[in-house]
Scaffold this motif. Structure first.
Motif, short mmCIF file in Angstrom:
data_model
loop_
_atom_site.label_atom_id
_atom_site.label_comp_id
_atom_site.label_asym_id
_atom_site.label_seq_id
_atom_site.Cartn_x
_atom_site.Cartn_y
_atom_site.Cartn_z
N PRO A 104 0.80 -1.23 0.00
CA PRO A 104 0.00 0.00 0.00
C PRO A 104 0.84 1.28 0.00
O PRO A 104 0.40 2.30 -0.51
N ARG A 105 2.06 1.22 0.56
CA ARG A 105 2.92 2.42 0.54
C ARG A 105 3.19 2.86 -0.89
O ARG A 105 3.10 4.05 -1.21
N ASP A 106 3.55 1.89 -1.73
CA ASP A 106 3.84 2.20 -3.13
C ASP A 106 2.62 2.80 -3.82
O ASP A 106 2.73 3.77 -4.56
N ALA A 107 1.46 2.22 -3.56
CA ALA A 107 0.23 2.70 -4.18
C ALA A 107 -0.09 4.12 -3.74
O ALA A 107 -0.51 4.96 -4.55
N CYS A 108 0.12 4.41 -2.46
CA CYS A 108 -0.15 5.76 -1.95
C CYS A 108 0.84 6.76 -2.54
O CYS A 108 0.45 7.88 -2.90
N GLU A 109 2.10 6.38 -2.63
CA GLU A 109 3.10 7.27 -3.20
C GLU A 109 2.82 7.55 -4.68
O GLU A 109 3.00 8.68 -5.15
N GLU A 110 2.34 6.55 -5.41
CA GLU A 110 1.99 6.75 -6.83
C GLU A 110 0.85 7.75 -6.99
O GLU A 110 0.75 8.39 -8.02
N ARG A 111 0.03 7.87 -5.98
CA ARG A 111 -1.11 8.81 -6.04
C ARG A 111 -0.77 10.18 -5.44
O ARG A 111 -1.64 11.02 -5.31
N GLY A 112 0.48 10.37 -5.06
CA GLY A 112 0.91 11.67 -4.58
C GLY A 112 0.83 11.89 -3.08
O GLY A 112 0.99 13.02 -2.61
#
Length: 117
Positions: A104-112
């Motif tokens: 989920p960290r990667d997904a959140c970072e991809e969304r800014g």
């Protein structure tokens, strides 16, 4: 006549509760489709990790929209909250397994977002 009306209302109530329960089950099964891998290093799991690109973006993170239950993901704190008919029920933060398997960290970072979990 009265017995027929009572039976009709009872049937409507039974069908409504049945459909609500089916919706709950479908929502919970659709969010996390993985099994196993509950011990470190969390690699021996089966199934598909969460497809983050299918979730909607909100001001605080992401939301998985279900039939009955929406799962709100706070990308700042890592808190998961259930939204049932507009009532928010805080559930828990991501487990170590969820951080490794679903990323989920990667997904959140991809969304800014700047995750702090």
């Amino acid at each position: 006549m009265k017995a027929t009306m009572v039976a009709g209302f009872a049937l409507i109530g039974f069908v409504s509760v049945l459909l609500l329960c089916i919706g709950f089950i479908m929502d919970f099964r659709s969010f996390d489709q993985t099994q196993g891998g509950y011990e470190p290093p969390y690699t021996d799991f089966t199934g598909q990790p969460i497809h983050w690109q299918e979730l909607d973006t909100t001001t605080m993170g992401m939301v998985h929209r279900g039939y009955v239950v929406d799962v709100l993901i706070n990308c700042r704190s890592g808190m998961m909250t259930f939204d049932v008919f507009g009532m928010e029920i805080p559930w828990r933060s991501f487990s170590e397994r969820a951080l490794v398997v679903h990323k989920p960290r990667d997904a959140c970072e991809e969304r800014g977002f700047s995750p702090r979990f």
